[in-house]
Design an enzyme around this catalytic site. Structure first.
Site, mmCIF file in Angstrom:
data_model
loop_
_atom_site.group_PDB
_atom_site.id
_atom_site.type_symbol
_atom_site.label_atom_id
_atom_site.label_comp_id
_atom_site.label_asym_id
_atom_site.label_seq_id
_atom_site.Cartn_x
_atom_site.Cartn_y
_atom_site.Cartn_z
ATOM 1 N N ASP A 12 0.823 -1.210 0.000
ATOM 2 C CA ASP A 12 0.000 0.000 0.000
ATOM 3 C C ASP A 12 0.858 1.262 0.000
ATOM 4 O OD1 ASP A 12 -2.373 1.367 -0.041
ATOM 5 O OD2 ASP A 12 -2.754 1.199 2.104
ATOM 6 N N GLY A 13 0.325 2.318 -0.638
ATOM 7 C CA GLY A 13 0.942 3.633 -0.549
ATOM 8 C C GLY A 13 1.723 4.080 -1.767
ATOM 9 N N ASN A 14 1.721 3.298 -2.848
ATOM 10 C CA ASN A 14 2.494 3.669 -4.034
ATOM 11 C C ASN A 14 2.062 5.019 -4.602
ATOM 12 O OD1 ASN A 14 3.978 1.214 -4.051
ATOM 13 N ND2 ASN A 14 2.307 0.184 -5.090
ATOM 14 N N ARG A 25 0.809 9.060 -10.092
ATOM 15 C CA ARG A 25 0.626 7.802 -9.362
ATOM 16 C C ARG A 25 1.323 6.643 -10.058
ATOM 17 N NH1 ARG A 25 -3.343 7.399 -5.504
ATOM 18 N NH2 ARG A 25 -3.718 5.226 -6.074
ATOM 19 N N HIS A 29 3.681 3.274 -8.737
ATOM 20 C CA HIS A 29 3.453 1.851 -9.030
ATOM 21 C C HIS A 29 4.706 1.202 -9.632
ATOM 22 C CE1 HIS A 29 -0.654 2.190 -7.873
ATOM 23 N NE2 HIS A 29 -1.002 2.960 -8.887
ATOM 24 N N SER A 57 -6.652 -5.590 -6.316
ATOM 25 C CA SER A 57 -7.875 -6.140 -5.739
ATOM 26 C C SER A 57 -9.039 -6.066 -6.721
ATOM 27 C CB SER A 57 -8.244 -5.378 -4.462
ATOM 28 O OG SER A 57 -8.781 -4.108 -4.787
ATOM 29 N N TRP A 61 -10.515 -2.023 -9.919
ATOM 30 C CA TRP A 61 -11.053 -1.685 -11.242
ATOM 31 C C TRP A 61 -11.786 -0.340 -11.207
ATOM 32 C CZ3 TRP A 61 -9.261 -4.452 -15.119
ATOM 33 C CH2 TRP A 61 -8.922 -5.795 -14.923
ATOM 34 N N ARG A 63 -10.720 2.391 -10.010
ATOM 35 C CA ARG A 63 -9.804 3.518 -10.165
ATOM 36 C C ARG A 63 -9.940 4.121 -11.566
ATOM 37 N NH1 ARG A 63 -4.183 1.678 -7.076
ATOM 38 N NH2 ARG A 63 -5.157 1.245 -5.052
ATOM 39 N N LEU A 123 11.516 -20.719 -2.754
ATOM 40 C CA LEU A 123 10.599 -19.681 -2.283
ATOM 41 C C LEU A 123 9.295 -19.848 -3.045
ATOM 42 C CD1 LEU A 123 10.044 -17.071 -0.610
ATOM 43 C CD2 LEU A 123 10.904 -15.769 -2.574
ATOM 44 N N ARG A 180 1.157 -4.605 6.525
ATOM 45 C CA ARG A 180 0.524 -3.613 5.652
ATOM 46 C C ARG A 180 1.287 -2.299 5.764
ATOM 47 N NH1 ARG A 180 -5.692 -2.236 4.029
ATOM 48 N NH2 ARG A 180 -5.130 -0.620 2.527
ATOM 49 N N SER A 188 -8.824 -4.919 4.133
ATOM 50 C CA SER A 188 -9.246 -4.641 2.758
ATOM 51 C C SER A 188 -9.560 -5.910 1.953
ATOM 52 C CB SER A 188 -8.183 -3.804 2.036
ATOM 53 O OG SER A 188 -8.043 -2.536 2.642
#
Length: 235
Positions: A12-14, A25, A29, A57, A61, A63, A123, A180, A188
């Protein structure tokens, strides 16, 4: 230091990080995506076995069209680059969520990446794309109901183990620890079933600035928790 077996992260926060720097923005990202590559390396180095990240999420969509189109372009680039990341870290990649909503070329890149990395086991990296926990549960319930109606599953035999086999995360252990970034204090719609007993960690640091030192700080806080009795050790 006791390292969690499975860490889940809400990236979160990009956008806010970019805006604070006077940048669009989309710049945030891109930087967030680059940081994800670095964090995968850090996770492997620290001995984390499973990493699951919330990248897009079902609500995203909503946005702006410009931002969504930019994210789709970024996904195309990242999924291609992730082939090299997977090979470098011997990392198996799996995408969770309803991927049918994406354009066919993105679906094809997801399938290629999952096939390419399927035999790696150092991993396990899960990327949540077009993911929402309520949507995941409903999709799983529909499949389970169909199998029950056709006689493949007896209703009286349905337990947690059987139900979990119908979720996107089937075969993946529940997260021990959830991080988070960027100061929000909510889940969320992320891994609601899977995080019933997960320890939570919230930080004001935006995702592009969340580096190895911040990761270690978070894990140190995890080590202060008493996983057996709850609360903080020593209380």
């Amino acid at each position: 230091m006791n390292v969690p077996n499975h860490i889940a992260i809400i990236l979160d926060g990009n956008g806010r990080w970019a805006k604070a720097k006077g940048m669009p923005r989309s710049y945030g990202h891109v930087k967030g995506c680059a940081n994800l590559e670095t964090i995968c390396d850090d996770m492997k180095e620290l001995g984390v076995k499973y990493l699951t990240v919330y990248a897009f999420s079902t609500e995203n969509w909503k946005r702006s069209r410009e931002e969504v189109e930019g994210l789709m372009k970024l996904f195309r680039s990242y999924l291609k680059k992730c082939l090299k990341i997977a090979e470098r870290n011997k990392m198996r990649v799996r995408v969770i969520g309803d991927t049918k909503a994406f354009d066919q070329d993105i679906q094809d890149r997801i399938a290629q990446l999952e096939e390419f990395s399927k035999d790696y086991d150092e991993l396990y990296f899960q990327i949540a794309l077009n993911y929402g926990s309520r949507d995941e549960i409903l999709r799983g319930v529909r499949r389970l109901a169909q199998d029950a109606a056709s006689g493949k599953v007896k209703p009286e035999e349905i337990d947690e183990e059987i139900f979990e086999s119908y979720l996107d995360t089937a075969g993946i252990p529940d997260p021990d620890f959830m991080i988070r970034t960027s100061g929000e204090l909510r889940l969320s719609n992320y891994l609601l079933w899977q995080m019933a007993y997960t320890e939570f960690y919230f930080t004001d640091v935006a995702w592009p600035d969340f580096d190895k030192s911040e990761l270690i700080k978070a894990i140190e806080k995890y080590n202060e928790r008493d996983r057996r009795y709850g609360g903080v050790k020593g209380e």
